[in-house]
Write an enzyme that holds these catalytic residues in place. Structure first.
Site: not given
Length: 407
Positions: A223, A346, A361
């Site tokens: 992003h 997980d 990210s």
């Protein structure tokens, strides 16, 4: 008998209507362009579990040294026509998956207006910037033809104006424009000001998604880097990435995104930034961040719902593998950064971070031995889930960054 015939007709009509509706839904959810590798076949597993196959000469196309585009017909179950799409035959990209953290130092092209403040001048309270038509988020490029590179440049131009009108060149969105501004003298320090706050740089922590071992071009974040106050994309003038060490985690919880905490471990650049755009940051490494074998990059139609793995770093500087599930896939080009919804499964990652946190990210997603995408955003009200972008979408921007231009 007539009743039976009417009943069969009604059932047949309902079936045809349902089939037409399903066809229209699939058409709307399919993009207009695809990529396949040499000798590949375009086959899509749609959101309603219908096999969507393509027919045409590209199915058995051979690589001729340059990408070749064909027009192909998509059909449902091989029989019901859907739409025509453009299919580009490309060589299979082999990349080094990331997961390593890096520090970001970025300087903007020009300076961004991030706030405004009124000025007391005599008996009046005024704001020269508002009067001139300036807005928060505007990128100021020059004053009286002199380029702006630092916050101090704006202050110095206003001080030296002696109250005379100045011409400001700027970009608003994608539109270049100019305005004329009349600085005013403040009562408290008798200096000439414009009534704006500006920002010329940004810094933070992100995650490497992958790099090309042949060109050393890298992609990260998934992003854009945006201004913290305005939310606007910060135009890149120059920037670099440096080594970083993750030394703590603020776990995420519903309504409160978590974050990785880290420190820059060196001032020496390990890569140069060339592009900041909606799909992430891109540039060229000066040294390898990871030693690993290359893996194939998946085409978007090869991504399926189900189990996958992300590589991310939540302590130190070495990535670990964590289990996730890809819950939903959006092929449409109009949603270039929200192609998948993923969920952390997980136990170790859930215990350490609560799920997806800021700083993760760019964490690469691996499925069936291929790089399929990168984590981009967390759901604020559910930190176990978030959005992800296709690796194929990011790679188009990396190619542009390696050429030094935006796609």
């Amino acid at each position: 008998m007539k009743k039976i015939c009417k009943g069969l007709a009604a059932v047949l009509s309902a079936g045809i209507t349902a089939l037409l509706t399903m066809t229209l839904v699939i058409q709307a959810k399919l993009p207009d362009t695809f990529q396949i590798d040499q000798g590949g076949e375009l086959r899509i597993h749609s959101t309603i579990s219908a096999s969507v196959a393509a027919t045409g000469e590209a199915v058995a196309a051979a690589w001729q040294g340059e990408p070749t585009t064909y027009q192909m017909d998509l059909s449902l179950y091989g029989k019901i026509p859907l739409k025509q799409v453009a299919v580009q035959v490309v060589p299979r990209k082999m990349v080094i998956p990331g997961g390593a953290p890096f520090g970001i130092k970025m300087f903007t092209k020009g300076v961004m207006i991030v706030g405004m403040s009124d000025i007391q001048s005599g008996i009046e309270t005024v704001n020269p910037a508002k009067s001139a038509g300036l807005k928060i988020g505007d990128i100021l490029l020059s004053i009286d033809g002199i380029p702006l590179t630092r916050n101090e440049d704006v202050k110095n131009h206003m001080m030296n104006s002696q109250g005379n009108e100045v011409e400001i060149s700027l970009i608003r969105g994608d539109t270049p424009m100019s305005v004329y501004l009349q600085p005013v003298q403040t009562d408290y320090d008798h200096q000439y000001k414009a009534g704006i706050w500006v920002r010329d740089s940004s810094a933070g922590i992100g995650t490497l998604t992958y790099y090309n071992p042949n060109t050393m071009g890298f992609a990260g974040l998934g992003h854009a880097i945006c201004d913290v106050d305005t939310g606007k994309l910060m135009p890149l003038s120059s920037g670099e990435i440096v080594n970083v060490n993750i030394n703590g985690v603020n776990a995420g919880e519903s309504g409160k995104p978590g974050e990785l905490k880290g420190t820059f471990t060196s001032a020496r650049a390990i890569g140069q930034l060339r592009l900041n755009c909606e799909l992430g940051i891109f540039g060229v490494l000066e040294q390898k961040l990871l030693e690993a074998d290359p893996i194939p990059m998946a085409h978007k139609q090869e991504v399926v719902t189900g189990p996958a793995v992300i590589y991310s770093t939540i302590s130190g500087n070495k990535p670990q593998a964590f289990d996730i599930a890809i819950e939903k896939i959006n092929y449409l080009d109009s949603s270039s950064t929200k192609n998948m919804i993923v969920r952390v499964t997980d136990p170790a990652l859930l215990a350490a971070t609560g799920g997806i946190v800021q700083g993760m990210s760019g964490s690469p997603i691996i499925q069936n031995g291929m790089l399929v995408g990168a984590v981009t955003h967390v759901f604020v009200n559910d930190p176990t889930r978030g959005y992800a972008v296709f690796a194929e979408n990011m790679d188009a921007q990396l190619a542009a960054a390696e050429r030094g231009i935006a796609a």
